[in-house]
Structure formats: C-alpha cells, structure tokens
Design an enzyme around this catalytic site. Structure first.
Site, short mmCIF file in Angstrom:
data_model
loop_
_atom_site.label_atom_id
_atom_site.label_comp_id
_atom_site.label_asym_id
_atom_site.label_seq_id
_atom_site.Cartn_x
_atom_site.Cartn_y
_atom_site.Cartn_z
CB CYS B 25 -11.14 -21.01 -8.78
SG CYS B 25 -11.82 -19.40 -9.85
CB CYS B 28 -8.92 -17.03 -11.80
SG CYS B 28 -10.24 -16.85 -10.29
CG ASP B 427 3.46 1.36 12.07
OD1 ASP B 427 3.85 2.60 12.66
OD2 ASP B 427 3.00 1.40 10.85
CG ASP B 602 2.10 -0.42 7.24
OD1 ASP B 602 2.36 0.22 8.29
OD2 ASP B 602 1.26 -0.05 6.37
CG ASP B 606 6.75 1.19 10.29
OD1 ASP B 606 6.86 1.86 11.15
OD2 ASP B 606 5.52 1.06 9.74
#
Lengths: 50, 707
Positions: B25, B28, B427, B602, B606
């Site tokens: 936002c 931030c 995975d 991930d 992999d």
C-alpha cells in the site's frame, strides 16, 4: 485554400509536439512505476522535501 | 516524497536493489523511503511499487546484510537482487512503443489528408495531399517498420519465411507504388493503409513484449537467491561479507543458524542440522559435524558453523544441476508458436494470391500499372493485421487475468503449451506441501503457554521458532515480557519469566528435529510437534486437474514413507527417492511416448525436470533456479492456481482459434473484392481497422476467465 496553408502546418506541429512530449515522458521513466504513481497520490506528505 | 541528494553523492554511492514482496500500500512506500533515509549511511531509497523493489544508494561502508536488517527493522522481508540476475530493462518493449508512437502519429496525420481525398478532394488539392502524405508516411514507415524489416531479412537470409515477410513486402510495395502514383498524379495512394498496418501490428508486438517484461519483473521480484554471499574470515582475524561470486576455495566462511550456504565445503567447527530439501527434496534436516561435507544451497538449521570452502561458483553441486537443466531445456526450444505455424501456410498463400492476381489482370489486358495496383491491394488486404493481433491480444488479456489470480506467466508460448498439457507431475516437498514446518498441536497449549512460547520464539531465527512465531501471531497471541533471553545453538532458548526459568528447545526424547519442547520452571515439558502440511487447496486442485483431463502423479526425492503418506491422502500414484537426473529422465520417457507433461516443482532438484516438461510451473517459494526454469510461477500458499492456469490457458487457446477464424472469414470476404479490383484505399482502411477492433474486443472477453 489559404486556411489550409496555415492549418496543416499547425496540425502537424501539434502532432509532432505530442510525439516529442511522449518520447520525453518515456525517456524520463514516467512509465516505470505506474502502480506506484497510483498509490503515491494517497500519501499525505506535507513536509518540504517531498 | 523522494529524498533529495546532491549529484556528487549520487555518482559515488553504490546502489543496492532489494526485492520487497511484502509492500502492499501507499503506507508501505512512505514507511520504506522515509524509514530507510533515517538509517545512518543510507543516502536515499526509492521504491518501485510495480516491481516491488527498493533501490538504496548508500555509503560503501554498508553491506548487504546490514541493509537487509535495516529493512527487517522496518518490518519488511527483503531479498537482495544480485547484479548476476540482470534486471530486464524493457529495452525491447521501449523500442516497440517508440515505433508504435511514431506509427500512430503518422497514421493520424496521413488519415487527416486521406479523409479529405476520400470525401472528394481532387486535382491539385489531391496531389498536394498525396505529397504531404508521402512526406509524413515515408520516414514513419522507414522508422516504424524496422522491427519487421529486420526480422523478415533474418528469416529470408536463412532461407525461411515468417509472418514478417509478407508484411514487409506488402508495406514496401505499397509505399513504392503510392509514391509512383503521387509522382504521376494518380488517383489512389495507399500511404494510410501502409502506416495503419504498421501501427496495428506494432501494437500486437508491443503487447507481446510487455507481457514478457511484466512477468519477468514479477519473477525477479520473487527471486530468492540461494545465498547472495557469506561472512568470510580475513587473514587478520576479522570477518568480511563477500558476494557468492567472490568466494573461492580455501576461504573459511561462517554460517549462522538460519542462513543458506553460498558454497560447498567441509565443516571445520560446530555441529548443526542441514535442510537439504532444495537439493534433494528430503524434508527432514540431516545432522552434520566437524569433517562432514556441506553443500551450497542447503539451509543451516540449528547452530553456527565455520566451513572451509572446497568449491564455489560454477563448481558447486548446485551448478551441476544447473547444467543438467540447460540440456533438458533444449527440447522445449523446438516448440513452434501457433502464430508461426499459421505463418508457414499464410505467407506462401498470400504471395501466390497477389502474384496470381497480378498475372491474371495482365493476361486480361489491364496493363502493368493497373495490375500492380490490384496486386498491392491484395497484399494490403491480406496482410495479417488481425492475425498479428489475434494471438498477442488474447494472451496478454489472459496473462493479466492470471496475474490477478496469482499466476505469473512468462510468455505467450507458455500459455499455448499449458493448454496442450495432458499429464500433471508434482514434486512433493514444497510443491504439494508447504515445504515449511507448521506446529501441529498448538491447541494443547494453555493461553499463557502460547504467549510464553511466542515471547521465546520471536528472539530466535531457527526455522521452528519462526514457524511458531508465524502461527502464534496469526492467532493474535501477544507475547509476555521475559528477561535474560539466551540462545544456545542446537539446544534452544532460555529466559526468565516472573523469576522462573523457562526454556523452549530440543525435546528431552530426541525424536528428530521436527519437535520442540516448552518447559516452565520444574513442571513437565510440553512437546510441540511440527509437520510439513499439504498446501491448502491441494486436494481440490488434483480433482480439478483430473476433471480437466490431466491425471496427476508424484515424482519425489524424499523417502518412500514420507511420499506414501501424501500420495495416499491425495489418492494419486507416486515414485519416491528419485535423483534430479532420474526425475528428468522419467519426464523425458513420458514425453517420448507422446505425453505433454505439466511439471510442477519447487526445489533445485526439480529444475531439470521443470526444464524437461512440456510446460512447467513453480510456486513463488521455489528456488530461483526453478523459478527461472518454470514457465509460470504461482503466488501464495494455495495450489488452486495450477488448475486455474490450465483452465485459462485453454480458454485463451479457444479465443485465439476464434480470432483466427474471424481473420480468415474477413479474408474470404475481402480478398475476392481485392482481386476483382474493387478495393480502394478507403475500403482497405475500413476493413483493416474493423477486423482489428473485432479481434481485440473478442480477446477482452478473457478478462474474467480466471475467476
């Protein structure tokens, strides 16, 4: 016809001006953070350096 | 809002770029920019909200870890973005947008004159307007047409043809003929048509480039460097932070608990547990002590250690996997995109048609001038204006819809391949499961125990402590005040609470690392157990995929028992204990049988499988190598976006086919008109813009496809 001699250069000049401004905005990075620009307007920055 | 700094400071100060995924936002932005500006040594900070990035210019004395902790103090988790991962500067799309702006400018001004000519200007006025059009159009075509001319020339010089060949020939012939018409004071000039054609086609190209840039930015913002560097012992006994690329064998690096290793090495001192899930997929951390080997990319879980580096950079075990990945990715580069497949038939057909009309009218005795005019009209009418927009317009709208649903698709070809997938392979660790420990039995703790646990856990960076902190904060628990907090590596946290000693740490009965015990005073300890839970929506996603015709299975590097548990819950077949190369080979074997595999994974282990799959997806929590190898990255914990992505990809493919049908239908109507010599520049302009708008409007229907 005389009107055209004036209007055509004016139209072209305005168009070229718009194109030039667009190139300038592009180069100065004004499209780099579009979402940021949209939310920055909500910041209440009243201090001087802002 | 941006802090002003002197130009000299600007040129000297080093700049570091951090990815801050947590900014959401306007608050931030100001919190980051103002908060960082107050940190001594930081000269300025500038947030790019779109890319979720902050650029900090600082004095050379500040290093990455200090900046990172400054960001952490402001409440933002940040990852440094190394210079290795060169950020996309969007040069291609900026070139295209410039060409598009020029073409747009030319189109509008030429139209100004064309409309007067169409509405009856003749004689000197018409000649004057044609000349003015030529003066505007020719430089515009020379500038805006470059992307097409270049690509067409590249294809022709290799003896091939692509969509850009008929475009280039059409545009050049049309301009040349129009110039001739202008010189002899003829009736029709096609400058408007040629420029408009370029404008619409550039729009399509630009959309395509924007889509790639946006996804790439999004992915870079999420990249988690395996380790950006390490604290290295200097000869004088001090320590210094060095980037991963600067590490070399024989150096000694100190790795704190909770840090990832930046290089391979042998442990010199200390004992710890290592989370190797990134490399092998194993979910339980492995213990290692002095003399044991430790690999780059593994996470040091429990205690501080020093490591003598044996291999760094491209010599590490991680780099081997990267090489495997590169080899596996080569099969995918053979995929031909749907637009190029269409162009293979389209370009020769168009050329034959134009040539045939020219020859036909010559034979009919129309003279070479009239015949050439008609041939050019055919080329302009058939130029794949709508066709050039048909694919990118649909794909960018779909990619935008997917982005809102939390899936970043890297390019259009990924969407096309995703639509073709007919098997899904997952995975386990980190893909079907969250890949991080979650406390399982917090409800057994009394409220005061929970507050105490949070107070102890928030002072430690141990993964189990962080899991506790996350889970308890989510429940709205407030920590109690404790004093004398002390962390003993490998043992846990101790502190004083109301004068009583409290301890959170290794349970007395050593049952692996996935449990911790809370002890208050002399009372019996309460054990908190952790599991790596399934991602929310995992079961539904598997069911959805099966319904979409993508039966799922698991390929995991984890132990058979751990895999079997997940496979039973999800009721899908699984293979366990597989090495990265075996996973890759299993995918390649399936692909050789004609299956189109969607690989979802991930870990770094992999990576090769992700590259070998027909199309691949990775969660945002994945290693950066996997995110790079994957065609799409999905955000958040839920697995639901995987099924959504397949659904949207198929909807996109449907729209693309409809758009092709529309474009071909338009040609069936317009081409006979052009061949019979009925097409004036006015008709060409109307037909071109009309068909383009219809195609774009059809593509916009995909906006809500991800909901």
């Amino acid at each position: 016809m005389n009107g055209l001699a004036l209007l055509i250069p004016v139209a072209l000049f305005l168009g070229l001006g718009g194109l030039g401004v667009f190139f300038w905005t592009l180069r100065s990075g004004q499209y780099d953070d579009l979402d940021g620009a949209a939310v920055r307007i909500l910041l209440d920055d009243d201090d001087d350096d802002a | 809002m941006n802090v002003r700094i002197s130009p000299t400071a600007m040129t000297q100060a080093p700049e570091s770029v951090f990815s801050v995924p947590g900014m959401r936002c306007a608050g931030c932005i100001s919190k980051l920019e103002k908060g960082l500006a107050l940190v001594p040594g930081i000269l300025a900070a500038r947030v790019n909200f779109t890319a979720k990035r902050v650029t900090i210019s600082h004095t050379p004395a500040l290093a990455i870890p200090e900046l990172q902790s400054a960001l952490a103090e402001l409440g933002f988790e940040a990852q440094p973005i190394g210079s290795v991962l060169a950020l996309s500067d969007g040069a291609e799309s900026r070139d295209l947008v410039r060409a598009m702006a020029v073409a747009g400018f030319g189109m509008m001004n030429v139209m100004l004159f064309s409309v007067s000519v169409w509405s009856g200007a003749d004689g000197t006025t018409r000649d004057l307007f044609h000349w003015l059009s030529a003066i505007i159009a020719l430089p515009v075509i020379a500038y805006a047409g470059r992307p097409f001319f270049r690509s067409a020339w590249r294809a022709l010089s290799k003896g091939r043809t692509n969509m850009d060949v008929p475009i280039s020939i059409g545009v050049i012939l049309a301009s040349a003929l129009s110039l001739y018409e202008t010189i002899i004071g003829g009736e029709h000039a096609y400058f408007d048509g040629a420029v408009m054609l370029l404008f619409f086609l550039l729009t399509g190209r630009w959309l395509d480039a924007v889509m790639r840039d946006r996804a790439r930015d999004g992915v870079t913002a999420l990249l988690r460097s395996t380790a950006s560097g390490a604290l290295v012992q200097t000869p004088d006994g001090g320590t210094q932070w060095l980037a991963a690329s600067a590490l070399s064998p024989s150096m000694v690096m100190h790795v704190a608990a909770g840090e990832r290793l930046a290089a391979d090495g042998v442990i010199l001192s200390g004992r710890s547990h290592f989370d190797r899930s990134l490399l092998t997929g194993e979910s339980v951390p492995v213990a290692a002590g002095v003399g044991d080997k430790a690999l780059a990319g593994t996470l040091n879980v429990s205690g501080p250690i020093s490591i003598a580096i044996t291999a760094a950079g491209s010599d590490t075990a991680i780099a081997d996997i990267a090489r495997l990945m590169e080899e596996a990715g080569q099969s995918r580069s053979r995929y031909v995109r749907i637009a190029d497949r269409a162009a293979r038939f389209y370009a020769p057909a168009v050329h034959t048609l134009a040539l045939a009309s020219f020859a036909g009218w010559m034979i009919a005795g129309a003279g070479w001038h009239a015949s050439l005019l008609i041939a050019v009209a055919v080329l302009i009418i058939t130029c794949p204006c709508a066709l050039g927009l048909a694919v990118p317009a649909a794909q960018i709208v779909a990619a935008g819809a997917l982005m809102r649903a939390g899936v970043l698709v890297k390019d259009g070809s990924a969407l096309e391949r995703l639509a073709e997938a007919d098997h899904a392979v997952f995975d386990k660790t980190g893909t079907l499961t969250l890949g991080r420990p979650e406390p399982r039995n917090l409800d057994r703790l009394a409220p005061i125990q929970q507050s105490l646990t949070l107070a102890l856990a928030q002072s430690s960076r141990h993964p189990l402590s962080e899991a506790l902190r996350r889970a308890l904060s989510d429940r709205g628990i407030v920590p109690v005040a404790i004093s004398d907090v002390r962390e003993t590596p490998g043992e846990g946290m101790t502190a004083l609470w109301n004068g009583k000693p409290v301890r959170l740490g290794r349970p007395a009965t050593a049952s692996g690392d996935m449990a911790t015990a809370l002890q208050i005073g002399d009372a019996a300890a309460t054990t908190i157990f952790f599991t790596d839970p399934l991602r929310p929506g995992a079961e539904q996603a598997i069911v959805d995929l099966t319904e979409l015709g993508l039966p799922a299975s698991i390929l995991s590097g984890d132990s058979p028992e751990a895999v079997a548990k997940i496979a039973d819950t999800l009721r899908i077949p699984a293979r366990a204990g597989m090495l990265p190369a075996e996973k890759c080979a299993a995918i390649a074997a399936e692909a050789a049988r004609g299956a189109h595999i969607l690989m979802v994974g991930d870990g770094l282990n992999d990576g090769p499988a992700l590259a070998a799959g027909h199309v691949s997806m990775a969660p945002a929590s994945a290693s950066d190598a996997s995110q790079n190898a994957a065609d799409a990255v999905f955000l958040g914990d839920s697995l639901a976006p995987v099924a959504t992505a397949v659904r949207v990809a198929r909807a996109t493919q449907r729209i693309v086919r409809q758009n092709f049908a529309l474009a071909i239908g338009y040609n069936i109507v317009a081409v006979p008109l052009a061949i019979s010599g009925q097409v004036t520049p006015l008709v060409a302009a109307l037909a071109m813009s009309g068909s383009s708008i219809i195609v774009i409007a059809n593509a916009l229907r995909l906006r809500t496809s991800a909901q």
